[in-house]
Design an enzyme around this catalytic site. Structure first.
Site, mmCIF file in Angstrom:
data_model
loop_
_atom_site.group_PDB
_atom_site.id
_atom_site.type_symbol
_atom_site.label_atom_id
_atom_site.label_comp_id
_atom_site.label_asym_id
_atom_site.label_seq_id
_atom_site.Cartn_x
_atom_site.Cartn_y
_atom_site.Cartn_z
ATOM 1 N N SER A 108 0.875 -1.308 -0.024
ATOM 2 C CA SER A 108 -0.100 0.095 -0.011
ATOM 3 C C SER A 108 0.837 1.245 -0.015
ATOM 4 O O SER A 108 1.858 1.396 0.592
ATOM 5 C CB SER A 108 -1.083 -0.082 1.340
ATOM 6 O OG SER A 108 -1.429 1.391 1.570
ATOM 7 N N TYR A 131 -2.318 5.696 -4.239
ATOM 8 C CA TYR A 131 -3.467 6.759 -4.311
ATOM 9 C C TYR A 131 -2.723 7.938 -4.935
ATOM 10 O O TYR A 131 -1.586 8.207 -4.862
ATOM 11 C CB TYR A 131 -3.604 7.080 -2.698
ATOM 12 C CG TYR A 131 -4.592 6.002 -2.240
ATOM 13 C CD1 TYR A 131 -5.823 5.828 -2.637
ATOM 14 C CD2 TYR A 131 -4.175 5.525 -1.015
ATOM 15 C CE1 TYR A 131 -6.466 4.806 -1.939
ATOM 16 C CE2 TYR A 131 -4.691 4.554 -0.443
ATOM 17 C CZ TYR A 131 -6.023 4.105 -0.965
ATOM 18 O OH TYR A 131 -6.807 3.218 -0.388
ATOM 19 N N THR A 157 -5.490 2.638 -7.290
ATOM 20 C CA THR A 157 -6.690 2.787 -6.745
ATOM 21 C C THR A 157 -7.671 3.736 -7.054
ATOM 22 O O THR A 157 -7.344 5.006 -6.809
ATOM 23 C CB THR A 157 -6.778 2.401 -5.101
ATOM 24 O OG1 THR A 157 -5.577 1.460 -5.011
ATOM 25 C CG2 THR A 157 -7.941 2.396 -4.454
ATOM 26 N N LYS A 266 -7.711 -0.510 -9.671
ATOM 27 C CA LYS A 266 -8.377 -1.185 -8.822
ATOM 28 C C LYS A 266 -9.707 -0.409 -8.356
ATOM 29 O O LYS A 266 -9.377 0.784 -8.282
ATOM 30 C CB LYS A 266 -7.416 -1.330 -7.548
ATOM 31 C CG LYS A 266 -7.980 -1.991 -6.232
ATOM 32 C CD LYS A 266 -6.883 -2.189 -5.417
ATOM 33 C CE LYS A 266 -7.263 -2.891 -4.065
ATOM 34 N NZ LYS A 266 -7.911 -1.931 -3.155
ATOM 35 N N HIS A 290 -13.151 -2.306 -2.233
ATOM 36 C CA HIS A 290 -12.332 -1.911 -1.592
ATOM 37 C C HIS A 290 -12.805 -2.693 -0.186
ATOM 38 O O HIS A 290 -12.644 -1.724 1.093
ATOM 39 C CB HIS A 290 -12.449 -0.402 -1.261
ATOM 40 C CG HIS A 290 -11.362 0.557 -0.965
ATOM 41 N ND1 HIS A 290 -10.411 1.274 -1.529
ATOM 42 C CD2 HIS A 290 -10.668 0.318 0.284
ATOM 43 C CE1 HIS A 290 -9.546 1.688 -0.917
ATOM 44 N NE2 HIS A 290 -9.556 1.157 0.320
HETATM 45 C C1 LIG Z 1 -7.762 -2.109 6.933
HETATM 46 C C2 LIG Z 1 -7.749 -2.050 5.252
HETATM 47 C C3 LIG Z 1 -6.716 -1.145 4.803
HETATM 48 C C4 LIG Z 1 -7.038 -0.953 3.307
HETATM 49 N N1 LIG Z 1 -5.972 -0.206 2.703
HETATM 50 C C5 LIG Z 1 -6.054 -0.099 1.430
HETATM 51 C C6 LIG Z 1 -5.095 0.535 0.924
HETATM 52 O O1 LIG Z 1 -4.069 1.314 1.560
HETATM 53 N N2 LIG Z 1 -5.038 0.756 -0.456
HETATM 54 C C7 LIG Z 1 -6.106 0.106 -1.263
HETATM 55 O O2 LIG Z 1 -5.812 0.143 -2.460
HETATM 56 N N3 LIG Z 1 -6.855 -0.538 -0.808
HETATM 57 C C8 LIG Z 1 -6.904 -0.852 0.628
HETATM 58 N N4 LIG Z 1 -7.634 -1.565 1.343
HETATM 59 C C9 LIG Z 1 -8.719 -2.420 0.515
HETATM 60 C C10 LIG Z 1 -7.858 -3.748 -0.088
HETATM 61 O O3 LIG Z 1 -6.987 -3.698 -0.909
HETATM 62 C C11 LIG Z 1 -8.675 -4.940 -0.575
HETATM 63 O O4 LIG Z 1 -9.634 -4.294 -1.691
HETATM 64 C C12 LIG Z 1 -9.792 -5.480 0.452
HETATM 65 O O5 LIG Z 1 -9.235 -5.511 1.506
HETATM 66 C C13 LIG Z 1 -10.398 -7.045 -0.115
HETATM 67 O O6 LIG Z 1 -11.357 -7.214 0.778
HETATM 68 P P1 LIG Z 1 -11.165 -8.077 1.742
HETATM 69 O O7 LIG Z 1 -10.627 -7.621 3.046
HETATM 70 O O8 LIG Z 1 -12.315 -8.740 2.300
HETATM 71 O O9 LIG Z 1 -10.016 -9.441 1.427
HETATM 72 C C14 LIG Z 1 -7.758 -1.816 2.431
HETATM 73 C C15 LIG Z 1 -8.562 -2.765 3.196
HETATM 74 C C16 LIG Z 1 -8.712 -2.938 4.597
HETATM 75 C C17 LIG Z 1 -9.230 -4.027 5.284
HETATM 76 C C1 LIG Z 2 -4.812 8.895 4.607
HETATM 77 C C2 LIG Z 2 -4.645 7.670 5.454
HETATM 78 C C3 LIG Z 2 -5.758 6.875 4.242
HETATM 79 C C4 LIG Z 2 -5.629 5.287 4.815
HETATM 80 C C5 LIG Z 2 -6.595 4.615 3.893
HETATM 81 C C6 LIG Z 2 -6.387 3.204 3.620
HETATM 82 C C7 LIG Z 2 -7.346 2.460 3.012
HETATM 83 O O1 LIG Z 2 -7.683 2.492 1.688
HETATM 84 C C8 LIG Z 2 -8.422 1.932 3.887
HETATM 85 O O2 LIG Z 2 -9.528 1.586 3.365
HETATM 86 O O3 LIG Z 2 -8.438 2.231 5.131
#
Ligand SMILES: Cc1cc2nc3c(=O)[nH]c(=O)nc-3n(C[C@H](O)[C@H](O)[C@H](O)COP(=O)(O)O)c2cc1C
Ligand SMILES: CCCCCCC(=O)C(=O)O
Length: 401
Positions: A108, A131, A157, A266, A290
């Site tokens: 990430s 991002y 994303t 994504k 997401h």
């Molecule tokens: C705690 C958390 C943080 C996430 N942070 C990001 C991120 O920084 N960038 C991003 O593109 N997606 C982020 N996602 C989305 C994941 O890439 C992904 O799409 C999602 O977790 C898939 O679903 P699942 O958790 O049910 O496997 C995040 C998801 C979670 C749960």
């Molecule tokens: C500015 C911090 C944002 C973190 C976002 C991470 C993310 O995508 C998420 O779902 O949480």
């Protein structure tokens, strides 16, 4: 729970016991009513598998190729933010777990280890998620650092012009331990706004809390001293200050102009956007909501995978994420046309429970379950998994009519 965890749900329980409530809620939560969050998991249960028998399954080959990289199974680690909140080794531990299982690591943009630390920690094939900041130069710098450090693709994303409303984070006033910083993006401090340049950079960069204060400072109308955005969580506010909400399709041209790496987009949930993505020249599509953290009442991801696959007509690979907790889920996603799946929360649960070992065990568990599903369904290789191996709820409903 007695004994070692035997499935992802049991790892989730270990993570719950290991983490402060605020972080556990951040990792598990979804947007608003969490309708889509439940549906992401439940929709898998409504798809049944149509197994074939008397096939020689004495040898099962789960391997596949993703953007030219050979991998042991159609599994990648989804990019998720801030792994040091789950375990002190952060994304380095996750990447090592991925390397041990020979699967691709998605890092990430909001990671707590740098691209350099992750790159030098192991030999996992790595993709870097971005991002796009209001300050494009910062994002360009991050892309170049990933390129220089051997990352194999950029994941753009595209579903986050603003952060979804996660009510647990608001209630918990989610904040981050002052010893943790967004090391990867310390340049992000500059991204907030040129207006804060007069503030001391070094004092700002050390931790999230300080970033929050900066952000709140920036969101304050000096004439009235009223905070302009005080309804969301701290994380939401930070995203509002840094992420570029004006990002649109033409900007993929910009991204292509600053990197030679293949670009995966994504956050696609419709055939319309899948067609636009192909026109924009992406190398692959990730069907994703997401992890149900953005728009509540968006469709469960598995329910729209096929729509996207049909629109894409095989022009680029289609990847899948959302709600994968079992090997049978991976099998179903592949049967509906995904090239591979990305795993988000399940990996975080492993990391929180046992660090690198936990990541390894969760991925291995999913691989073992997937292999067994292949064997019991009569599929020796991933290419043997076809559309006729599953029946969706809609198809079962039509059959009954
Ligand atoms: C705690 C958390 C943080 C996430 N942070 C990001 C991120 O920084 N960038 C991003 O593109 N997606 C982020 N996602 C989305 C994941 O890439 C992904 O799409 C999602 O977790 C898939 O679903 P699942 O958790 O049910 O496997 C995040 C998801 C979670 C749960
Ligand atoms: C500015 C911090 C944002 C973190 C976002 C991470 C993310 O995508 C998420 O779902 O949480």
């Amino acid at each position: 729970m007695a004994g070692e965890p035997v499935n992802v749900n049991e790892f989730q329980e270990l993570a719950r016991q290991a983490l402060p409530k605020m972080y556990y809620d951040y990792y598990t939560g979804g947007a608003e009513d969490q309708h889509t969050l439940k549906e992401n998991v439940e929709s898998f249960r409504r798809i049944i598998i149509r197994p074939r028998i008397l096939v020689d399954v004495s040898k099962i080959d789960m391997s596949t190729t993703i953007l030219g990289h050979k991998t042991s199974a159609p599994i990648m680690i989804a990019p998720t933010a801030m792994h040091k909140l789950a375990h002190h080794e952060g994304e380095v531990a996750t990447a090592r777990g991925a390397a041990a299982c020979d699967v691709i690591m998605g890092l990430s943009y909001m990671s707590t280890c740098t691209v350099e630390e992750v790159a030098s920690s192991c030999n996992a094939v790595r993709f870097f998620q971005i991002y796009v900041y209001k300050r494009r130069d910062i994002t360009a710098l991050m892309v170049h650092r990933a390129e220089k450090n051997g990352f194999g693709a950029i994941i753009l994303t595209a579903d986050t012009p603003r952060l979804g409303r996660r009510e647990a984070d608001i209630k918990n006033k989610v904040d981050v331990d002052s010893r943790i910083s967004f090391n990867n993006c310390d340049a992000r401090i500059h991204a907030i706004t040129p207006k804060i340049k007069f503030l001391e950079y070094q004092t700002l960069r050390s931790c999230f809390s300080q970033v929050m204060q900066t952000e709140m400072f920036m969101l304050t109308d000096r004439s009235t001293n009223k905070t302009l955005q005080d309804k969301g969580s701290n994380i939401e506010a930070l995203a509002a200050g840094t992420f570029d909400a004006s990002l649109c399709w033409k900007d993929i041209e910009w991204l292509k102009s600053i990197t030679k790496l293949p670009i995966l987009i994504k956050g696609i949930l419709t055939s319309e956007d899948a067609i636009k993505a192909i026109e924009a020249g992406v190398a692959g599509i990730i069907v994703s909501n997401h992890g149900a953290r953005q728009l509540d009442y968006a469709p469960a991801t598995i329910s729209v995978l096929e729509e996207v696959v049909h629109a894409v007509q095989g022009k680029v690979p289609v990847f899948y994420d959302g709600g994968v907790r079992r090997g049978t889920d991976i099998f179903k996603a592949l049967a509906l046309g995904a090239k591979a799946v990305l795993i988000g929360r399940a990996v975080i649960y492993g990391l929180a429970a046992k660090g690198e070992l936990g990541v390894k065990q969760v991925i291995q568990m999913l691989k073992d379950e997937f292999e067994l599903t292949m064997a019991l369904s009569g599929c020796c290789s991933v290419d043997d998994i076809t559309r006729s191996h599953v029946k969706t709820e809609k198809e079962r409903f039509i059959c009954r009519m």
